[in-house]
Write a protein that holds these residues in place. Structure first.
Motif, PDB file in Angstrom:
ATOM      1  N   TYR A 143       0.851  -1.195   0.000  1.00 18.77           N
ATOM      2  CA  TYR A 143       0.000   0.000   0.000  1.00 18.77           C
ATOM      3  C   TYR A 143       0.881   1.239   0.000  1.00 18.77           C
ATOM      4  O   TYR A 143       1.977   1.245   0.581  1.00 18.77           O
ATOM      5  CB  TYR A 143      -0.918   0.024   1.216  1.00 18.77           C
ATOM      6  CG  TYR A 143      -2.114  -0.882   1.074  1.00 18.77           C
ATOM      7  CD1 TYR A 143      -3.299  -0.431   0.506  1.00 18.77           C
ATOM      8  CD2 TYR A 143      -2.045  -2.213   1.484  1.00 18.77           C
ATOM      9  CE1 TYR A 143      -4.395  -1.267   0.362  1.00 18.77           C
ATOM     10  CE2 TYR A 143      -3.129  -3.060   1.345  1.00 18.77           C
ATOM     11  CZ  TYR A 143      -4.307  -2.575   0.782  1.00 18.77           C
ATOM     12  OH  TYR A 143      -5.391  -3.412   0.624  1.00 18.77           O
ATOM     13  N   LYS A 157      -3.494   0.694  -3.520  1.00 18.20           N
ATOM     14  CA  LYS A 157      -3.001  -0.683  -3.415  1.00 18.20           C
ATOM     15  C   LYS A 157      -2.171  -0.985  -4.648  1.00 18.20           C
ATOM     16  O   LYS A 157      -2.573  -0.674  -5.774  1.00 18.20           O
ATOM     17  CB  LYS A 157      -4.147  -1.681  -3.292  1.00 18.20           C
ATOM     18  CG  LYS A 157      -3.639  -3.110  -3.109  1.00 18.20           C
ATOM     19  CD  LYS A 157      -4.744  -4.117  -2.845  1.00 18.20           C
ATOM     20  CE  LYS A 157      -4.147  -5.501  -2.647  1.00 18.20           C
ATOM     21  NZ  LYS A 157      -5.174  -6.541  -2.369  1.00 18.20           N
ATOM     22  N   GLU A 180       4.106  -2.506   3.594  1.00 15.96           N
ATOM     23  CA  GLU A 180       3.765  -3.913   3.429  1.00 15.96           C
ATOM     24  C   GLU A 180       2.260  -4.147   3.621  1.00 15.96           C
ATOM     25  O   GLU A 180       1.637  -3.583   4.520  1.00 15.96           O
ATOM     26  CB  GLU A 180       4.540  -4.704   4.482  1.00 15.96           C
ATOM     27  CG  GLU A 180       4.124  -6.139   4.676  1.00 15.96           C
ATOM     28  CD  GLU A 180       4.710  -6.747   5.941  1.00 15.96           C
ATOM     29  OE1 GLU A 180       4.645  -7.987   6.049  1.00 15.96           O
ATOM     30  OE2 GLU A 180       5.213  -6.002   6.807  1.00 15.96           O
ATOM     31  N   GLU A 181       1.675  -4.972   2.777  1.00 16.66           N
ATOM     32  CA  GLU A 181       0.280  -5.363   2.975  1.00 16.66           C
ATOM     33  C   GLU A 181       0.204  -6.413   4.081  1.00 16.66           C
ATOM     34  O   GLU A 181       0.982  -7.361   4.121  1.00 16.66           O
ATOM     35  CB  GLU A 181      -0.317  -5.954   1.704  1.00 16.66           C
ATOM     36  CG  GLU A 181      -1.765  -6.372   1.890  1.00 16.66           C
ATOM     37  CD  GLU A 181      -2.352  -7.087   0.677  1.00 16.66           C
ATOM     38  OE1 GLU A 181      -3.511  -6.821   0.334  1.00 16.66           O
ATOM     39  OE2 GLU A 181      -1.645  -7.929   0.083  1.00 16.66           O
TER      40      GLU A 181
END
Length: 370
Positions: A143, A157, A180-181
């Protein structure tokens, strides 16, 4: 009469409910109302002992007015000096240092040059950046969002590096974070008021806004909720926020703090629901009354987080001044301590002769031994 004011913008349900609740609960001599500003004059107080700030992040005039009020003794919720300096990337770094899990995050320079700068303004910036190192650290999907934004504005995203550059190229002068997702099993949004009162709300950020607080999941395990509560309190006490929300995404049983810089959080009954609304109105009213009772005119009535207090306590100057104030010594002694700040031992700074003479007079010399 000690007055509690609320400064707000477009929201409708919370401000009136807050004022009504304070006026119902407060003892004689305390009242609440909407803040009204017809002039702000330097170093002159406003007619409020406590102000709850819900809008100054969007109105610089209000932020300046609140700082001026604070220096005159108003207890501003939240501290406008810290809120002016705070941003999400620093918050993540602080979370790492105090042991609260957060997603892997890097900060990125704005794609376009800020106003009144040229390429020469960025001679310390490597070009190109180490994109491979950045992408390997964060990973994809990821993200991207502003480092000091909120309200889910300008959030992207990203599926891969090509997707990243396509969207990064559209971010204009925003300073962005790449994060980081966290693919989550559960998600919480948590109110924190007064650094100690916590309400954990199950939350589904993928639902339409008005349905995010009601998504029918079974309650989470007590151990997980206890961990979340502890993290919420720790973050807010270190940041020094009186009124904030913290969001957690739970992955493999571990709650990751996703967003915890929301010092004017949503408190509208139409989005948070009646039960959550009742809690935030009641708790905010109780806390404002607590603060107004402690407020002292002309003094610093702000909340300062543990990060600021701990850092300040370690500096020689602050230690010297604090020692001087406690000992009630002359201003000249403090001035002298400031002059020698940075030297090996501030405590060895000599006091003015007048102070020494006073001490000698107060304590007569003992008779010399024969």
């Amino acid at each position: 009469m000690k007055k509690i004011g609320i400064l707000f913008g477009q929201e409708n349900t919370f401000p009136q409910a807050f004022v009504d609740r304070v006026n119902q609960k407060a003892e004689k001599g305390i009242s609440a109302e909407f803040v009204r500003l017809d002039k702000v004059m330097q170093a002159e107080p406003l007619d409020y002992s406590v102000i709850i700030d819900r809008i100054s992040q969007d109105v610089p005039y209000y932020r300046a007015a609140l700082k001026n009020a604070a220096i005159c003794g108003t207890a501003v919720i939240n501290n406008p000096f810290w809120w002016s300096a705070d941003e999400k990337f620093f918050n993540n770094a602080l979370a790492v240092k105090i042991g609260v899990p957060v997603p892997k995050t890097v900060i990125l320079p704005s794609k376009e040059l800020p106003d009144d700068t040229t390429n020469l303004s960025f001679r310390n910036l490597a070009y190109p950046l180490d994109w491979d190192g950045i992408f390997n650290y964060v990973g994809f999907p990821a993200y991207m969002k502003p480092f000091d934004g909120g309200g889910w504005k300008e959030v992207y995203k990203l599926e891969d590096s090509k997707d990243f550059f396509d969207k990064y190229n559209k971010t204009k002068q925003y300073v962005m974070m790449l994060q980081e997702e966290v693919v989550f099993d559960d998600y919480f949004r948590c109110y924190c008021i007064g650094g100690k009162h916590v309400r954990i709300m199950q939350y589904e950020p993928r639902n339409p806004h008005h349905l995010r607080y009601e998504h029918g999941k079974a309650p989470a395990a007590k151990k997980l909720l206890d961990t979340v509560k502890n993290y919420v309190i720790k973050l807010n006490q270190y940041l020094g926020y009186d009124f904030n929300t913290v969001e957690f995404a739970v992955r493999d049983g571990v709650p990751y703090a996703i967003d915890f810089c929301n010092p004017a959080p949503d408190a509208d009954v139409n989005s948070v629901g009646q039960e959550n609304f009742e809690w935030v109105v009641e708790t905010a009213a109780d806390y404002a009354i607590e603060r107004v009772k402690k407020q002292k005119d002309g003094l610093d009535n702000l909340t300062w987080g543990e990060f600021v207090k701990t850092s300040a306590a370690k500096t020689p100057l602050v230690a010297a001044v604090t020692k001087a104030v406690k000992a009630d010594v002359s201003v000249a002694v403090v001035d002298h301590a400031i002059e020698v700040e940075g030297k090996t031992n501030v405590a060895k700074a000599k006091a003015p002769a007048k102070t020494a003479a006073v001490k000698e007079k107060a304590a007569p010399k003992k008779a010399a031994k024969k």
